[in-house]
Motif scaffolding. Structure first.
Motif, PDB file in Angstrom:
ATOM      1  N   VAL A  34       0.832  -1.204   0.000  1.00 44.51           N
ATOM      2  CA  VAL A  34       0.000   0.000   0.000  1.00 44.51           C
ATOM      3  C   VAL A  34       0.871   1.259   0.000  1.00 44.51           C
ATOM      4  O   VAL A  34       0.587   2.217  -0.724  1.00 44.51           O
ATOM      5  N   VAL A  38      -0.028   3.164  -3.249  1.00 45.23           N
ATOM      6  CA  VAL A  38      -1.032   4.208  -3.024  1.00 45.23           C
ATOM      7  C   VAL A  38      -0.337   5.466  -2.509  1.00 45.23           C
ATOM      8  O   VAL A  38      -0.154   6.421  -3.239  1.00 45.23           O
ATOM      9  N   ASP A  39       0.041   5.429  -1.243  1.00 44.69           N
ATOM     10  CA  ASP A  39       0.719   6.554  -0.608  1.00 44.69           C
ATOM     11  C   ASP A  39       1.238   6.065   0.735  1.00 44.69           C
ATOM     12  O   ASP A  39       0.581   5.248   1.404  1.00 44.69           O
ATOM     13  N   ALA A  42      -0.947   5.835   3.714  1.00 46.00           N
ATOM     14  CA  ALA A  42      -2.050   4.879   3.596  1.00 46.00           C
ATOM     15  C   ALA A  42      -1.729   3.545   4.271  1.00 46.00           C
ATOM     16  O   ALA A  42      -2.641   2.773   4.558  1.00 46.00           O
ATOM     17  N   THR A  46      -4.456   1.507   6.301  1.00 42.19           N
ATOM     18  CA  THR A  46      -4.885   0.240   5.724  1.00 42.19           C
ATOM     19  C   THR A  46      -4.763  -0.895   6.727  1.00 42.19           C
ATOM     20  O   THR A  46      -5.643  -1.759   6.796  1.00 42.19           O
ATOM     21  N   ALA A  71      -4.502  -1.977  -4.138  1.00 41.60           N
ATOM     22  CA  ALA A  71      -3.341  -1.090  -4.135  1.00 41.60           C
ATOM     23  C   ALA A  71      -2.545  -1.199  -5.417  1.00 41.60           C
ATOM     24  O   ALA A  71      -2.074  -0.201  -5.956  1.00 41.60           O
ATOM     25  N   TRP A  74      -4.168   0.760  -8.058  1.00 39.67           N
ATOM     26  CA  TRP A  74      -4.450   2.139  -7.728  1.00 39.67           C
ATOM     27  C   TRP A  74      -3.739   3.085  -8.685  1.00 39.67           C
ATOM     28  O   TRP A  74      -2.560   2.949  -8.972  1.00 39.67           O
ATOM     29  N   SER A  76      -2.230   6.542  -9.062  1.00 36.79           N
ATOM     30  CA  SER A  76      -1.769   7.614  -8.184  1.00 36.79           C
ATOM     31  C   SER A  76      -2.315   8.982  -8.595  1.00 36.79           C
ATOM     32  O   SER A  76      -2.292   9.918  -7.815  1.00 36.79           O
ATOM     33  N   ARG A  78      -5.291   9.637  -8.844  1.00 36.61           N
ATOM     34  CA  ARG A  78      -6.544   9.857  -8.097  1.00 36.61           C
ATOM     35  C   ARG A  78      -6.314  10.765  -6.912  1.00 36.61           C
ATOM     36  O   ARG A  78      -7.224  11.422  -6.450  1.00 36.61           O
ATOM     37  N   ALA A  79      -5.118  10.679  -6.348  1.00 34.05           N
ATOM     38  CA  ALA A  79      -4.835  11.421  -5.116  1.00 34.05           C
ATOM     39  C   ALA A  79      -4.688  12.912  -5.347  1.00 34.05           C
ATOM     40  O   ALA A  79      -4.512  13.408  -6.391  1.00 34.05           O
TER      41      ALA A  79
END
Length: 79
Positions: A34, A38-39, A42, A46, A71, A74, A76, A78-79
């Motif tokens: 994650v 993701v970041d 996170a 998570t 993840a 995912w 990135s 989106r963030a």
């Protein structure tokens, strides 16, 4: 026994959780996936959400695998 295993055992004893009930490696692997997919922040979020899912009766391994899949996919942007 590693420091992480010992820590997990102490916390389990403190909260009357079954001894040896924590799959430390699975949680750390998921947190890594994650954090990279993701970041970084996170990862602890998570781990907490996985704990909630397991507390509600979802099995650990399939739940962690599904979150890892999320993840991996995912985006990135989106963030």
């Amino acid at each position: 026994m590693s420091a992480l295993d010992e820590w997990a055992e102490v916390v389990c004893l403190e909260f009357d959780l079954p001894a040896g009930s924590v799959d430390v490696r699975a949680i750390l692997d998921l947190a890594r996936d994650v954090a990279h997919g993701v970041d970084r922040p996170a990862a602890p979020l998570t781990a907490y959400l996985l704990g909630l899912a397991v507390a509600q009766g979802h099995p650990l391994a399939p739940s962690a695998a599904r979150i890892a899949e999320l993840a991996a996919g995912w985006d990135s942007r989106r963030a």
